[in-house]
Write a protein that holds these residues in place. Structure first.
Motif, PDB file in Angstrom:
ATOM      1  N   SER A  21       0.830  -1.205   0.000  1.00 26.13           N
ATOM      2  CA  SER A  21       0.000   0.000   0.000  1.00 26.13           C
ATOM      3  C   SER A  21       0.871   1.264   0.000  1.00 26.13           C
ATOM      4  O   SER A  21       1.679   1.469   0.918  1.00 26.13           O
ATOM      5  CB  SER A  21      -0.917  -0.006   1.230  1.00 26.13           C
ATOM      6  N   THR A  23      -0.191   4.284   0.396  1.00 29.77           N
ATOM      7  CA  THR A  23      -0.625   5.228   1.433  1.00 29.77           C
ATOM      8  C   THR A  23      -0.030   4.826   2.784  1.00 29.77           C
ATOM      9  O   THR A  23       0.484   5.660   3.527  1.00 29.77           O
ATOM     10  CB  THR A  23      -2.159   5.274   1.537  1.00 29.77           C
ATOM     11  N   LEU A  24      -0.077   3.529   3.069  1.00 28.01           N
ATOM     12  CA  LEU A  24       0.512   3.077   4.334  1.00 28.01           C
ATOM     13  C   LEU A  24       2.026   3.267   4.291  1.00 28.01           C
ATOM     14  O   LEU A  24       2.644   3.576   5.306  1.00 28.01           O
ATOM     15  CB  LEU A  24       0.143   1.604   4.614  1.00 28.01           C
ATOM     16  N   MET A  27       2.797   6.751   5.157  1.00 27.73           N
ATOM     17  CA  MET A  27       2.548   6.922   6.593  1.00 27.73           C
ATOM     18  C   MET A  27       3.720   6.382   7.429  1.00 27.73           C
ATOM     19  O   MET A  27       4.136   7.002   8.399  1.00 27.73           O
ATOM     20  CB  MET A  27       1.288   6.125   6.930  1.00 27.73           C
ATOM     21  N   ALA A  45      -0.675  11.043   5.100  1.00 24.83           N
ATOM     22  CA  ALA A  45      -1.775  10.200   5.574  1.00 24.83           C
ATOM     23  C   ALA A  45      -3.149  10.808   5.340  1.00 24.83           C
ATOM     24  O   ALA A  45      -3.346  12.006   5.544  1.00 24.83           O
ATOM     25  CB  ALA A  45      -1.601   9.937   7.063  1.00 24.83           C
ATOM     26  N   GLY A  46      -4.066   9.965   4.937  1.00 24.10           N
ATOM     27  CA  GLY A  46      -5.460  10.378   4.871  1.00 24.10           C
ATOM     28  C   GLY A  46      -6.065  10.136   6.239  1.00 24.10           C
ATOM     29  O   GLY A  46      -6.867   9.228   6.415  1.00 24.10           O
ATOM     30  N   LYS A 108     -12.227  -0.726   4.849  1.00 28.27           N
ATOM     31  CA  LYS A 108     -11.417  -1.606   4.005  1.00 28.27           C
ATOM     32  C   LYS A 108     -11.909  -3.046   4.095  1.00 28.27           C
ATOM     33  O   LYS A 108     -11.978  -3.749   3.099  1.00 28.27           O
ATOM     34  CB  LYS A 108      -9.967  -1.507   4.486  1.00 28.27           C
ATOM     35  N   TRP A 132      -8.204   4.458  -5.257  1.00 26.23           N
ATOM     36  CA  TRP A 132      -7.595   4.239  -3.947  1.00 26.23           C
ATOM     37  C   TRP A 132      -6.728   2.978  -4.067  1.00 26.23           C
ATOM     38  O   TRP A 132      -7.157   1.979  -4.651  1.00 26.23           O
ATOM     39  CB  TRP A 132      -8.657   4.079  -2.857  1.00 26.23           C
ATOM     40  N   ASN A 181     -10.923   9.306  -3.196  1.00 28.82           N
ATOM     41  CA  ASN A 181      -9.562   9.335  -2.681  1.00 28.82           C
ATOM     42  C   ASN A 181      -8.733   8.705  -3.785  1.00 28.82           C
ATOM     43  O   ASN A 181      -8.956   7.531  -4.099  1.00 28.82           O
ATOM     44  CB  ASN A 181      -9.491   8.492  -1.392  1.00 28.82           C
ATOM     45  N   TYR A 212     -15.920   8.888   2.350  1.00 28.99           N
ATOM     46  CA  TYR A 212     -15.841  10.357   2.438  1.00 28.99           C
ATOM     47  C   TYR A 212     -17.215  11.004   2.238  1.00 28.99           C
ATOM     48  O   TYR A 212     -17.309  12.200   1.917  1.00 28.99           O
ATOM     49  CB  TYR A 212     -14.836  10.889   1.392  1.00 28.99           C
ATOM     50  N   LYS A 244     -13.156   8.488   8.915  1.00 26.40           N
ATOM     51  CA  LYS A 244     -13.004   9.856   8.449  1.00 26.40           C
ATOM     52  C   LYS A 244     -14.116  10.728   9.044  1.00 26.40           C
ATOM     53  O   LYS A 244     -13.871  11.814   9.542  1.00 26.40           O
ATOM     54  CB  LYS A 244     -13.087   9.914   6.914  1.00 26.40           C
ATOM     55  N   TYR A 330      -8.234  15.827   0.075  1.00 24.77           N
ATOM     56  CA  TYR A 330      -6.979  15.727  -0.662  1.00 24.77           C
ATOM     57  C   TYR A 330      -6.967  16.715  -1.824  1.00 24.77           C
ATOM     58  O   TYR A 330      -8.001  16.931  -2.452  1.00 24.77           O
ATOM     59  CB  TYR A 330      -6.830  14.331  -1.265  1.00 24.77           C
ATOM     60  N   ARG A 374      -0.498  13.300  -4.225  1.00 23.74           N
ATOM     61  CA  ARG A 374      -1.649  13.507  -3.343  1.00 23.74           C
ATOM     62  C   ARG A 374      -1.185  14.235  -2.091  1.00 23.74           C
ATOM     63  O   ARG A 374      -0.260  13.786  -1.415  1.00 23.74           O
ATOM     64  CB  ARG A 374      -2.290  12.167  -2.937  1.00 23.74           C
TER      65      ARG A 374
HETATM   66  N1  GLU Z   1      -7.358   5.725   3.553  1.00 22.83           N
HETATM   67  C1  GLU Z   1      -6.267   6.465   4.067  1.00 22.83           C
HETATM   68  C2  GLU Z   1      -5.374   6.977   2.964  1.00 22.83           C
HETATM   69  O1  GLU Z   1      -5.682   6.788   1.804  1.00 22.83           O
HETATM   70  C3  GLU Z   1      -5.538   5.676   5.113  1.00 22.83           C
HETATM   71  C4  GLU Z   1      -4.497   4.709   4.642  1.00 22.83           C
HETATM   72  C5  GLU Z   1      -5.075   3.501   3.990  1.00 22.83           C
HETATM   73  O2  GLU Z   1      -5.740   2.723   4.670  1.00 22.83           O
HETATM   74  O3  GLU Z   1      -4.855   3.386   2.807  1.00 22.83           O
HETATM   75  O4  GLU Z   1      -4.367   7.575   3.265  1.00 22.83           O
END
Ligand code: GLU
Length: 400
Positions: A21, A23-24, A27, A45-46, A108, A132, A181, A212, A244, A330, A374
């Motif tokens: 991921s 996004t993770l 983070m 981070a979202g 998720k 996403w 997202n 969202y 969120k 975002y 992003r």
């Molecule tokens: N959904 C958030 C993001 O896109 C949190 C991280 C994830 O679970 O992907 O940053």
């Protein structure tokens, strides 16, 4: 010298196809730098920077004091299911039965359950770009094939015509995410309805990721697929999240709303994987939905303020082009104007932001949109301003 150990962990074919991921990943980078004491501006981070509202935290404490620390039904407590059903009734005039709702460990898991229960190897799963990061990976885990719908020429707006052109006899699902997202695009309600009509006509199962849902900026309208006529919802699963809406990311609590037969299959999967979501988080989530929604309006107001400032600031960065997102939190600028021989891709640009200026953003490539970044504005205006000052320095250096 000892020989390096052979890697005995040959992953399964399904897992071997998956990507980590993005996004993770962003983070984790931010967390690692913060742990070293670096002054990081984390726009990766979202994750809302707000605390979970006090009344929601209190509900969790009270649930613990009452001893609500045991297993619950796999799909969540009656109380939480009732809260979700009542909320959708109140807000969207939708009628759902308890057999049509389940609680999950975050949005998720709702998407995961929805896809793995129906998709077979060889099935196609439609995903609009930019997506996403998790959508294609769940499709791959299910053994299915993600099929991408290009939307860039239309400013990342997904249309019913795009969907119609992408459906084949092998299409099992489409995963829709509005507000999106990472792009922040919102599908107008009339277009959403048309997309659902195409899907109903072609027998496509829709997963509507509504994480969202509440974060739409005027003059846009909040819209849930739950408000559509029952014949358009016969193959619809709504994946929702408290993360969120109520700043509850760490609580890991979400839900699915779908026809009873689909939910039954999803309960089978959840019953053999994670069982019920956290019992205390369920009590907190129920309180969040039942109480006044003023806290949500306040957060939206603050996001709107940041968004207005950010879009203006991004327009002034050389090489950046950014449309105003209609929802989520975002901004998704096109940074190709900053790329050249030394900095060839948005990934290199993002890496440069990290190393030169300690700013974390997420590279667009992870969302299927190379050349974009992003930028999450779920952070204070003060930190956002600091981040943009640093980003601007890098962009100017690239433009030189
Ligand atoms: N959904 C958030 C993001 O896109 C949190 C991280 C994830 O679970 O992907 O940053």
């Amino acid at each position: 010298m000892t020989k390096p150990a052979q890697n005995i962990f040959q992953t399964s074919e399904r897992v071997a196809r998956m990507r980590a991921s993005a996004t993770l990943g962003a983070m984790q980078k931010a967390l690692a730098l913060k742990a070293e004491g670096v002054d990081v501006v984390d726009l990766g981070a979202g994750e809302p920077d707000f605390d979970t509202p006090a009344h929601v935290r209190l509900a969790a404490q009270e649930a613990m004091s009452r001893g609500e620390t045991k297993y619950t039904a796999t799909g969540g407590t009656r109380a939480l299911q009732r809260s979700i059903i009542d909320y959708y009734g109140r807000e969207f005039g939708a009628h759902y039965e308890p057999a049509e709702v389940m609680a999950t460990a975050g949005g998720k898991q709702a998407i995961f359950n929805a896809v793995v229960t129906l998709a077979n190897p060889g099935d196609e799963i439609l995903v609009a770009k930019p997506y996403w990061v998790t959508f294609p990976e769940i499709a791959k885990f299910a053994g299915a094939t993600p099929v991408y719908i290009e939307t860039e020429r239309n400013g990342f707006q997904l249309t019913a015509e795009d969907v119609r052109a992408a459906v084949t006899p092998r299409t099992k699902h489409i995963i829709i995410n509005s507000p999106s997202n990472p792009s922040g695009r919102v599908i107008p309600p009339a277009e959403f309805r048309k997309i659902m009509e195409v899907c109903a006509e072609r027998g496509v199962y829709v997963v509507s990721d509504e994480c969202y849902l509440r974060f739409v900026y005027p003059p846009g309208e909040v819209f849930s697929a739950a408000s559509l006529a029952p014949e358009l919802r016969a193959r619809l699963c709504i994946a929702g999240s408290f993360s969120k809406t109520y700043a509850m990311t760490g609580w890991r609590i979400g839900y699915a709303l779908a026809p009873a037969g689909w939910i039954k299959a999803m309960l089978l999967v959840q019953g053999h994987s994670t069982s019920n979501p956290n019992s205390v988080a369920q009590a907190a989530a129920a309180a969040a939905m039942n109480a006044s929604q003023d806290c949500v309006r306040e957060m939206l107001g603050e996001y709107a303020r940041r968004r207005a400032w950010l879009i203006g600031a991004l327009a002034e960065i050389p090489g950046f082009k950014c449309f105003a997102p209609e929802g989520a939190f975002y901004a998704f600028p096109d940074v190709r104007g900053c790329l050249s021989g030394r900095v060839k891709t948005s990934a290199v640009f993002a890496e440069k932001l990290l190393t030169d200026e300690h700013v974390v953003v997420t590279d667009g490539a992870g969302f299927g949109a190379d050349g974009y970044l992003r930028i999450s504005y779920a952070t204070s205006l003060e930190r956002l301003k600091e981040g943009i000052t640093r980003i601007r320095r890098v962009a100017e250096a690239c433009a030189r």
